[in-house]
Design a protein around this motif. Structure first.
Motif, mmCIF file in Angstrom:
data_model
loop_
_atom_site.group_PDB
_atom_site.id
_atom_site.type_symbol
_atom_site.label_atom_id
_atom_site.label_comp_id
_atom_site.label_asym_id
_atom_site.label_seq_id
_atom_site.Cartn_x
_atom_site.Cartn_y
_atom_site.Cartn_z
ATOM 1 N N VAL A 492 0.822 -1.214 0.000
ATOM 2 C CA VAL A 492 0.000 0.000 0.000
ATOM 3 C C VAL A 492 0.859 1.268 0.000
ATOM 4 C CG1 VAL A 492 -1.856 -1.146 1.278
ATOM 5 C CG2 VAL A 492 -0.166 0.198 2.533
ATOM 6 N N PHE A 493 2.166 1.123 0.233
ATOM 7 C CA PHE A 493 3.036 2.291 0.405
ATOM 8 C C PHE A 493 3.887 2.509 -0.843
ATOM 9 C CE2 PHE A 493 6.995 4.107 2.563
ATOM 10 C CZ PHE A 493 6.492 5.398 2.553
ATOM 11 N N SER A 494 3.641 3.628 -1.518
ATOM 12 C CA SER A 494 4.383 3.941 -2.748
ATOM 13 C C SER A 494 5.704 4.625 -2.466
ATOM 14 C CB SER A 494 3.530 4.839 -3.645
ATOM 15 O OG SER A 494 3.310 6.087 -2.998
ATOM 16 N N ALA A 495 5.885 5.155 -1.249
ATOM 17 C CA ALA A 495 7.079 5.939 -0.893
ATOM 18 C C ALA A 495 7.272 7.125 -1.831
ATOM 19 C CB ALA A 495 8.329 5.048 -0.889
ATOM 20 N N SER A 496 6.158 7.637 -2.355
ATOM 21 C CA SER A 496 6.211 8.732 -3.326
ATOM 22 C C SER A 496 6.217 10.104 -2.655
ATOM 23 C CB SER A 496 4.999 8.637 -4.255
ATOM 24 O OG SER A 496 3.798 8.811 -3.500
ATOM 25 N N GLY A 497 5.799 10.147 -1.398
ATOM 26 C CA GLY A 497 5.667 11.435 -0.722
ATOM 27 C C GLY A 497 4.405 12.193 -1.108
ATOM 28 N N ASP A 498 3.489 11.547 -1.828
ATOM 29 C CA ASP A 498 2.249 12.180 -2.289
ATOM 30 C C ASP A 498 1.281 12.308 -1.104
ATOM 31 O OD1 ASP A 498 -0.204 12.844 -3.357
ATOM 32 O OD2 ASP A 498 -0.045 11.485 -5.068
ATOM 33 N N LYS A 499 1.154 13.494 -0.541
ATOM 34 C CA LYS A 499 0.322 13.692 0.655
ATOM 35 C C LYS A 499 -1.147 13.423 0.391
ATOM 36 C CE LYS A 499 3.288 16.882 3.187
ATOM 37 N NZ LYS A 499 3.370 18.170 3.904
ATOM 38 N N ASN A 500 -1.610 13.749 -0.822
ATOM 39 C CA ASN A 500 -3.015 13.481 -1.140
ATOM 40 C C ASN A 500 -3.297 11.982 -1.110
ATOM 41 O OD1 ASN A 500 -3.720 16.193 -1.465
ATOM 42 N ND2 ASN A 500 -3.013 16.201 -3.609
ATOM 43 N N GLN A 533 16.773 7.279 -6.950
ATOM 44 C CA GLN A 533 15.610 6.390 -7.078
ATOM 45 C C GLN A 533 15.501 5.418 -5.903
ATOM 46 O OE1 GLN A 533 18.278 6.461 -9.036
ATOM 47 N NE2 GLN A 533 18.887 4.419 -9.777
ATOM 48 N N ALA A 534 16.588 5.237 -5.150
ATOM 49 C CA ALA A 534 16.562 4.341 -3.996
ATOM 50 C C ALA A 534 15.744 4.912 -2.845
ATOM 51 C CB ALA A 534 17.982 4.037 -3.523
ATOM 52 N N ASN A 535 15.331 6.193 -2.952
ATOM 53 C CA ASN A 535 14.444 6.785 -1.952
ATOM 54 C C ASN A 535 13.016 6.283 -2.102
ATOM 55 O OD1 ASN A 535 15.765 8.632 -0.148
ATOM 56 N ND2 ASN A 535 16.276 9.884 -1.929
ATOM 57 N N GLY A 536 12.662 5.828 -3.302
ATOM 58 C CA GLY A 536 11.301 5.379 -3.575
ATOM 59 C C GLY A 536 11.148 3.882 -3.406
#
Length: 603
Positions: A492-500, A533-536
């Motif tokens: 469920v976690f994209s690690a995208s930082g997308d707050k919405n 890209q390793a942050n995502g």
């Protein structure tokens, strides 16, 4: 005359010794004999026996014979005809032991332990060694199957002096296997000097980190406990540890595809692996030489292993491709120890093959472990339609139900438009609406009734994509189930930082790799500075590459000491009996568009 008296005395003594062979003492009574007769003949003799005691002993012999002939149903049927309370202690112990053996055959350890709690068991040490061994063996098995590992070890320690030859050696290894499997924090002094010696040995090894430190701990313990059975004969896994410590790992083959559909996955794994290698070099260690091989060019695994052997390779890391892993698992043995970076189907594999991957099944078991630790008992599940969803659900169900949980309902997510109906069905909301309509019809007027959901679902196990979770959580809120806790896998976690996106999943708890939750790790920061890209979500693969490198020199240690765990960047790592690396993971929660780290699950 004196000579005749001496002869008479000798004959009396011989008769007394013969009686003692079948009757431990007059107060304990006799044990059933091993008769030269069939079951039917024994039962027939029992019907015409002169005393009830003799009849009971004959029936016990018949019941035991049926058990030895692998006919437990017949054995239990005959045993039920024996009145336990009317027997003397020796026969009671025999009957209780047989009852426990039959219970273990049905995989009912609690029933076996109940049988072995009979008061007559306090006289066990007065019986012949053969009976003590038989009773002690089933007692140890029952304790182990019931999760009482130290109690099982205590039973095996108690009967060890009675054993010889192969039986003694097997029991010796079993004691260590039990003690080594107990978590370090549960290893407490027992008051039994021999058992405490085993415990202090395990503590010394568990408190040591590297193979070299563990070997030093073993040597120190042996010097302090020279007469202990484990010092006289070191258990085989500890002998193996000593061999491992004397055989440093000098060369590793990294076998990954450089072309094809898995090339990008392999690239992230390789970069994480090499980052850990360079970190070891910078720390002043002497890491092994890494030789990179392209698995997408391998046409024959036999040829690859021949080349790797010629190159001096001691350990292969890879392959990644599932078909190649499947081929390796089907072989009787491998020429070089191998850590595959994927999993085969089934548990059969050669002794030289270890397997490691980001298995969704690990995460399903992690959800089960976390919900259980949180005191929950009744679950519902939502997983995608298809083979992947079935695999994840199976892993969750098996672990959940094996530990006493109940799975009340399952919905397979497929079409977004069907979600509202699926959730309503899961929580029986339509039944609530139907009752309201029925009431309206009965009273002939409008009834103000809010639909109510079923109350027996304590949480939802969720294994879906972020996009699906974005739809599911608001739908739960809309369908009056927004207060039901949701425990999810990392998917469920994209690690995208997308707050919405995170806001849409507010309240969902999920397990995740330490790599994506612990942003202060020095190696992680070095890698993400070079490869952003390793942050995502790709970070999970970088973490797996790092952990594959760190596992390399410790595979033998994990195999020899089942309770050993390694804090990795893809999870807390341990090894299953089938030599698969299993992960336990930290937890986080979506809170107001942010990720909030949760306390770790107790181990």
């Amino acid at each position: 005359m004196i000579a005749c008296l001496r002869l008479f005395s000798a004959l009396c003594l011989a008769a007394l010794l013969a009686a003692c062979a079948s009757s431990p003492s007059s107060s304990l009574g006799e044990l059933p004999r091993t008769p030269d007769a069939t079951i039917e003949q024994l039962l027939e003799q029992a019907t015409s026996a002169k005393t009830p005691e003799h009849a009971a002993l004959l029936r016990l012999s018949a019941a035991d014979m049926a058990f030895q002939q692998n006919n437990p149903a017949r054995s239990a049927q005959i045993l039920a005809q024996v009145p336990l309370d009317s027997l003397k202690p020796a026969a009671q112990i025999f009957a209780s032991t047989l009852t426990a053996e039959l219970a273990m055959g049905r995989n009912q350890p609690k029933a076996a332990l109940a049988a072995l709690s009979h008061p007559s068991l306090q006289n066990l040490k007065e019986l012949p060694p053969e009976q003590q061994i038989r009773t002690g063996t089933v007692h140890a098995r029952a304790y182990e199957a019931d999760g009482q590992t130290l109690a099982a070890a205590r039973e095996r320690v108690a009967m060890a002096p009675l054993l010889t030859g192969d039986a003694a050696a097997s029991n010796h290894e079993a004691i260590w296997s039990l003690i080594a499997a107990v978590p370090g924090e549960q290893l407490q002094a027992s008051g039994n000097p021999v058992l405490d010696g085993w415990i202090t040995l395990a503590q010394a090894i568990k408190n040591a980190g590297t193979l070299e430190q563990q070997q030093a701990a073993i040597d120190t313990w042996r010097a302090q406990n020279p007469a202990h059975p484990a010092a006289v004969q070191l258990p085989t896994p500890l002998t193996r540890l000593k061999e491992l410590a004397s055989q440093p790992l000098n060369k590793i083959a990294l076998l990954l595809p450089q072309q094809g559909p898995l090339a990008s996955v392999a690239k992230a794994l390789r970069e994480g692996f090499m980052a850990a290698h360079y970190q070891a070099q910078q720390a002043g260690q002497k890491p092994p030489v890494i030789e990179v091989y392209d698995s997408s060019r391998v046409s024959s695994l036999d040829e690859f292993y021949k080349k790797a052997q010629a190159d001096g390779v001691q350990l292969v890391i890879g392959p990644l491709e599932k078909p190649l892993v499947k081929q390796l698992s089907a072989r009787p043995q491998l020429p070089i120890t191998t850590l595959a970076l994927n999993y085969s189907e089934g548990d059969q594999a050669p002794a030289q093959l270890f397997q490691f991957g980001l298995a969704a099944e690990d995460e399903a078991r992690e959800v089960s472990r976390r919900a259980r630790a949180d005191g929950l008992h009744r679950a519902a599940a939502m997983v995608p339609k298809g083979e992947w969803g079935e695999r994840v659900l199976k892993a969750f169900r098996q672990d959940w139900e094996a530990n006493g949980g109940t799975l009340i309902g399952v919905e397979y997510v497929d079409q977004p438009v069907a979600l509202a109906q699926q959730i309503a069905d899961l929580f029986k909301l339509r039944q609530s609406e139907g009752r309201a309509k029925s009431l309206q019809s009965t009273v002939g007027a409008d009834v103000a009734a809010q639909p109510s959901r079923r109350q027996d679902i304590e949480f939802i196990f969720l294994a879906v994509t972020p996009q699906q979770a974005q739809q599911i959580k608001p739908t739960l809120n809309f369908q009056y189930a927004g207060d039901v806790p949701v425990y999810a896998t990392s998917h469920v976690f994209s690690a995208s930082g997308d707050k919405n996106q995170y806001n849409d999943m507010n309240g969902i708890m999920f397990c995740e790799t330490p790599w994506l939750l612990n942003t202060t790790d020095p190696l992680r920061n070095q890698v993400t500075a070079q490869w952003p890209q390793a942050n995502g979500s790709l970070g999970r693969l970088y973490a797996m590459g790092v952990d594959a490198y760190r596992l390399a020199p410790r595979l033998g240690q994990l195999k020899a000491l089942p309770d050993t765990r390694i804090d990795g960047l893809s999870g807390n790592l341990g090894m299953s009996p089938s030599q698969r690396i299993e992960r336990q993971m930290p937890w986080a929660k979506f809170v107001s568009g942010q990720i909030e780290r949760l306390p770790d699950t107790p181990r």
